[in-house]
Write an enzyme that holds these catalytic residues in place. Sequence first.
Site, PDB file in Angstrom:
ATOM      1  N   HIS A  27       0.812  -1.209   0.000  1.00  0.00           N
ATOM      2  CA  HIS A  27       0.000   0.000   0.000  1.00  0.00           C
ATOM      3  C   HIS A  27       0.855   1.274   0.000  1.00  0.00           C
ATOM      4  CE1 HIS A  27      -3.952  -2.000   1.579  1.00  0.00           C
ATOM      5  NE2 HIS A  27      -3.423  -2.635   0.542  1.00  0.00           N
TER       6      HIS A  27
ATOM      7  N   CYS B 264      -5.753   1.706   5.454  1.00  0.00           N
ATOM      8  CA  CYS B 264      -6.344   0.440   5.895  1.00  0.00           C
ATOM      9  C   CYS B 264      -5.844   0.124   7.311  1.00  0.00           C
ATOM     10  CB  CYS B 264      -5.983  -0.675   4.913  1.00  0.00           C
ATOM     11  SG  CYS B 264      -4.275  -1.219   5.095  1.00  0.00           S
TER      12      CYS B 264
ATOM     13  N   CYS C 206      -1.920  -0.587   7.343  1.00  0.00           N
ATOM     14  CA  CYS C 206      -1.097   0.630   7.249  1.00  0.00           C
ATOM     15  C   CYS C 206      -1.253   1.470   8.503  1.00  0.00           C
ATOM     16  CB  CYS C 206      -1.467   1.431   6.010  1.00  0.00           C
ATOM     17  SG  CYS C 206      -0.951   0.626   4.487  1.00  0.00           S
TER      18      CYS C 206
ATOM     19  N   GLU D 286       0.706   3.983   1.748  1.00  0.00           N
ATOM     20  CA  GLU D 286       1.113   4.519   3.059  1.00  0.00           C
ATOM     21  C   GLU D 286       2.304   3.744   3.600  1.00  0.00           C
ATOM     22  OE1 GLU D 286      -1.820   3.476   2.045  1.00  0.00           O
ATOM     23  OE2 GLU D 286      -3.480   4.607   2.918  1.00  0.00           O
TER      24      GLU D 286
HETATM   25  N1  LIG Z   1      -5.374   2.905   2.110  1.00  0.00           N
HETATM   26  C1  LIG Z   1      -5.113   2.135   1.035  1.00  0.00           C
HETATM   27  C2  LIG Z   1      -6.045   1.245   0.564  1.00  0.00           C
HETATM   28  C3  LIG Z   1      -5.746   0.498  -0.553  1.00  0.00           C
HETATM   29  N2  LIG Z   1      -4.562   0.652  -1.162  1.00  0.00           N
HETATM   30  C4  LIG Z   1      -4.305  -0.065  -2.403  1.00  0.00           C
HETATM   31  C5  LIG Z   1      -4.396  -1.537  -2.443  1.00  0.00           C
HETATM   32  C6  LIG Z   1      -4.848  -1.816  -3.839  1.00  0.00           C
HETATM   33  O1  LIG Z   1      -3.745  -1.713  -4.745  1.00  0.00           O
HETATM   34  C7  LIG Z   1      -5.795  -0.665  -4.117  1.00  0.00           C
HETATM   35  C8  LIG Z   1      -7.227  -0.963  -3.758  1.00  0.00           C
HETATM   36  O2  LIG Z   1      -7.786  -1.722  -4.794  1.00  0.00           O
HETATM   37  P1  LIG Z   1      -9.369  -1.869  -5.011  1.00  0.00           P
HETATM   38  O3  LIG Z   1      -9.868  -2.838  -3.988  1.00  0.00           O
HETATM   39  O4  LIG Z   1      -9.984  -0.506  -4.825  1.00  0.00           O
HETATM   40  O5  LIG Z   1      -9.499  -2.372  -6.410  1.00  0.00           O
HETATM   41  O6  LIG Z   1      -5.314   0.383  -3.313  1.00  0.00           O
HETATM   42  C9  LIG Z   1      -3.637   1.557  -0.689  1.00  0.00           C
HETATM   43  O7  LIG Z   1      -2.537   1.710  -1.260  1.00  0.00           O
HETATM   44  N3  LIG Z   1      -3.937   2.270   0.406  1.00  0.00           N
HETATM   45 ZN   LIG Z   2      -2.913  -0.195   3.734  1.00  0.00          ZN
END
Ligand SMILES: Nc1ccn([C@H]2C[C@H](O)[C@@H](COP(=O)(O)O)O2)c(=O)n1
Ligand SMILES: [Zn+2]
Length: 159
Positions: free
Chosen positions: A77, A103, A106, A79
Amino acid sequence: MKRQDYVSWDAYFMGVALLSAQRSKDNNTQVGSCIVNPHNKILSMGYNGMPTGCNDDRMPWERKGTPLDTKYLYVCHAELNAILNYSGGSLRGARIYTTLFPCNECTKAIIQAGITEVIYYSDKYADTDSTIAAKRMLDMVGITYRQYQKEGKELVLDL
Ligand SMILES: Nc1ccn([C@H]2C[C@H](O)[C@@H](COP(=O)(O)O)O2)c(=O)n1
Ligand SMILES: [Zn+2]
Protein backbone atom coordinates in the site's frame (compact mmCIF):
# COMPACT_ATOMS: atom_id res chain seq x y z
CA MET A 1 2.31 42.87 -4.08
CA LYS A 2 2.98 39.19 -3.63
CA ARG A 3 1.14 36.56 -5.64
CA GLN A 4 -2.16 35.66 -3.95
CA ASP A 5 -3.31 32.41 -5.53
CA TYR A 6 -0.48 30.18 -4.37
CA VAL A 7 -1.45 26.75 -3.06
CA SER A 8 -1.82 26.15 0.68
CA TRP A 9 0.42 23.65 2.48
CA ASP A 10 -2.45 21.16 2.57
CA ALA A 11 -3.10 21.53 -1.17
CA TYR A 12 0.62 21.29 -1.90
CA PHE A 13 1.11 18.03 0.01
CA MET A 14 -2.15 16.47 -1.15
CA GLY A 15 -1.15 17.47 -4.66
CA VAL A 16 2.12 15.59 -4.22
CA ALA A 17 0.16 12.57 -2.95
CA LEU A 18 -2.20 12.75 -5.95
CA LEU A 19 0.73 13.00 -8.35
CA SER A 20 2.48 10.07 -6.65
CA ALA A 21 -0.67 8.00 -7.16
CA GLN A 22 -0.23 8.42 -10.89
CA ARG A 23 2.80 6.08 -10.68
CA SER A 24 0.56 3.19 -9.60
CA LYS A 25 -0.03 0.29 -12.01
CA ASP A 26 -3.26 -0.66 -10.23
CA ASN A 27 -6.01 -0.54 -12.82
CA ASN A 28 -8.78 0.18 -10.32
CA THR A 29 -7.47 2.31 -7.46
CA GLN A 30 -4.34 4.43 -7.53
CA VAL A 31 -3.24 5.65 -4.09
CA GLY A 32 -0.49 8.10 -3.23
CA SER A 33 0.93 9.24 0.12
CA CYS A 34 3.22 12.02 1.22
CA ILE A 35 4.81 12.27 4.68
CA VAL A 36 5.68 15.72 6.01
CA ASN A 37 7.49 16.88 9.14
CA PRO A 38 6.26 19.64 11.50
CA HIS A 39 8.39 22.17 9.56
CA ASN A 40 6.51 21.35 6.33
CA LYS A 41 9.40 19.50 4.79
CA ILE A 42 8.54 16.45 2.69
CA LEU A 43 10.16 13.37 4.18
CA SER A 44 8.86 10.61 1.96
CA MET A 45 6.34 9.58 -0.68
CA GLY A 46 4.82 6.35 -1.89
CA TYR A 47 2.17 4.77 -4.05
CA ASN A 48 0.54 1.34 -4.20
CA GLY A 49 2.50 -1.18 -6.14
CA MET A 50 4.07 -4.59 -6.17
CA PRO A 51 7.10 -5.17 -3.91
CA THR A 52 10.47 -4.25 -5.37
CA GLY A 53 11.70 -7.03 -7.62
CA CYS A 54 8.23 -8.50 -8.21
CA ASN A 55 7.65 -7.96 -11.89
CA ASP A 56 4.51 -5.81 -12.44
CA ASP A 57 3.82 -7.70 -15.64
CA ARG A 58 3.85 -11.10 -13.98
CA MET A 59 1.85 -10.19 -10.87
CA PRO A 60 -1.97 -10.39 -10.80
CA TRP A 61 -3.94 -7.14 -10.82
CA GLU A 62 -7.38 -8.80 -10.56
CA ARG A 63 -9.79 -7.90 -7.78
CA LYS A 64 -11.80 -11.13 -7.84
CA GLY A 65 -11.01 -14.82 -8.07
CA THR A 66 -8.84 -17.23 -6.14
CA PRO A 67 -7.05 -15.11 -3.51
CA LEU A 68 -3.63 -16.18 -4.76
CA ASP A 69 -4.56 -14.86 -8.18
CA THR A 70 -5.70 -11.42 -7.00
CA LYS A 71 -3.57 -8.38 -6.25
CA TYR A 72 -4.55 -8.19 -2.60
CA LEU A 73 -2.02 -10.70 -1.25
CA TYR A 74 0.86 -8.96 -2.98
CA VAL A 75 0.40 -5.23 -3.42
CA CYS A 76 2.20 -2.91 -1.03
CA HIS A 77 0.00 0.00 0.00
CA ALA A 78 0.95 3.61 -0.63
CA GLU A 79 1.11 4.52 3.06
CA LEU A 80 3.37 1.59 3.94
CA ASN A 81 5.60 2.33 0.97
CA ALA A 82 5.90 5.96 2.07
CA ILE A 83 6.89 4.86 5.57
CA LEU A 84 9.36 2.27 4.28
CA ASN A 85 10.80 4.64 1.68
CA TYR A 86 11.99 6.96 4.45
CA SER A 87 15.59 6.28 5.28
CA GLY A 88 16.29 9.36 7.35
CA GLY A 89 15.56 8.07 10.85
CA SER A 90 12.43 8.88 12.81
CA LEU A 91 8.98 9.83 11.51
CA ARG A 92 7.88 10.81 15.01
CA GLY A 93 5.53 13.82 14.94
CA ALA A 94 5.11 13.71 11.16
CA ARG A 95 1.80 13.85 9.32
CA ILE A 96 0.75 11.75 6.37
CA TYR A 97 -1.26 13.00 3.39
CA THR A 98 -2.90 10.11 1.62
CA THR A 99 -5.38 9.94 -1.22
CA LEU A 100 -7.34 7.09 0.40
CA PHE A 101 -8.08 6.48 4.08
CA PRO A 102 -5.42 4.09 5.45
CA CYS A 103 -6.34 0.44 5.89
CA ASN A 104 -5.96 -1.31 9.24
CA GLU A 105 -2.53 -2.72 8.33
CA CYS A 106 -1.10 0.63 7.25
CA THR A 107 -2.66 2.20 10.32
CA LYS A 108 -0.64 -0.12 12.51
CA ALA A 109 2.52 0.99 10.69
CA ILE A 110 1.47 4.66 10.99
CA ILE A 111 1.04 4.23 14.73
CA GLN A 112 4.31 2.37 15.20
CA ALA A 113 6.19 4.97 13.15
CA GLY A 114 5.00 7.76 15.46
CA ILE A 115 3.03 9.68 12.84
CA THR A 116 0.57 11.96 14.60
CA GLU A 117 -1.87 13.15 11.93
CA VAL A 118 -3.59 11.62 8.90
CA ILE A 119 -5.05 13.81 6.16
CA TYR A 120 -7.00 11.85 3.58
CA TYR A 121 -8.67 12.72 0.30
CA SER A 122 -11.17 9.89 -0.20
CA ASP A 123 -12.85 7.59 2.28
CA LYS A 124 -14.50 5.37 -0.32
CA TYR A 125 -14.09 2.23 1.77
CA ALA A 126 -15.46 3.81 4.98
CA ASP A 127 -17.94 0.96 5.48
CA THR A 128 -15.36 -1.82 5.43
CA ASP A 129 -14.10 -3.58 8.55
CA SER A 130 -10.56 -2.52 7.60
CA THR A 131 -11.40 1.21 7.72
CA ILE A 132 -13.56 0.84 10.83
CA ALA A 133 -10.71 -0.98 12.60
CA ALA A 134 -8.25 1.66 11.39
CA LYS A 135 -10.38 4.47 12.87
CA ARG A 136 -10.83 2.51 16.08
CA MET A 137 -7.05 2.27 16.50
CA LEU A 138 -6.42 5.90 15.54
CA ASP A 139 -9.04 7.07 18.05
CA MET A 140 -7.58 4.86 20.75
CA VAL A 141 -4.05 6.24 20.39
CA GLY A 142 -5.07 9.87 19.78
CA ILE A 143 -3.87 10.20 16.21
CA THR A 144 -6.02 12.83 14.55
CA TYR A 145 -7.48 12.37 11.10
CA ARG A 146 -9.32 14.80 8.88
CA GLN A 147 -10.57 14.87 5.33
CA TYR A 148 -8.75 17.20 2.98
CA GLN A 149 -10.92 20.23 2.20
CA LYS A 150 -10.84 21.05 -1.49
CA GLU A 151 -9.96 24.62 -2.33
CA GLY A 152 -11.75 24.71 -5.66
CA LYS A 153 -8.51 25.06 -7.52
CA GLU A 154 -7.89 22.97 -10.62
CA LEU A 155 -4.26 22.43 -11.53
CA VAL A 156 -3.44 21.14 -14.98
CA LEU A 157 0.03 19.74 -15.47
CA ASP A 158 1.28 19.86 -19.01
CA LEU A 159 3.66 16.93 -18.81
N1 LIG B 1 -5.37 2.90 2.11
C1 LIG B 1 -5.11 2.14 1.03
C2 LIG B 1 -6.05 1.25 0.56
C3 LIG B 1 -5.75 0.50 -0.55
N2 LIG B 1 -4.56 0.65 -1.16
C4 LIG B 1 -4.31 -0.07 -2.40
C5 LIG B 1 -4.40 -1.54 -2.44
C6 LIG B 1 -4.85 -1.82 -3.84
O1 LIG B 1 -3.74 -1.71 -4.75
C7 LIG B 1 -5.79 -0.67 -4.12
C8 LIG B 1 -7.23 -0.96 -3.76
O2 LIG B 1 -7.79 -1.72 -4.79
P1 LIG B 1 -9.37 -1.87 -5.01
O3 LIG B 1 -9.87 -2.84 -3.99
O4 LIG B 1 -9.98 -0.51 -4.83
O5 LIG B 1 -9.50 -2.37 -6.41
O6 LIG B 1 -5.31 0.38 -3.31
C9 LIG B 1 -3.64 1.56 -0.69
O7 LIG B 1 -2.54 1.71 -1.26
N3 LIG B 1 -3.94 2.27 0.41
ZN1 LIG C 1 -2.91 -0.20 3.73
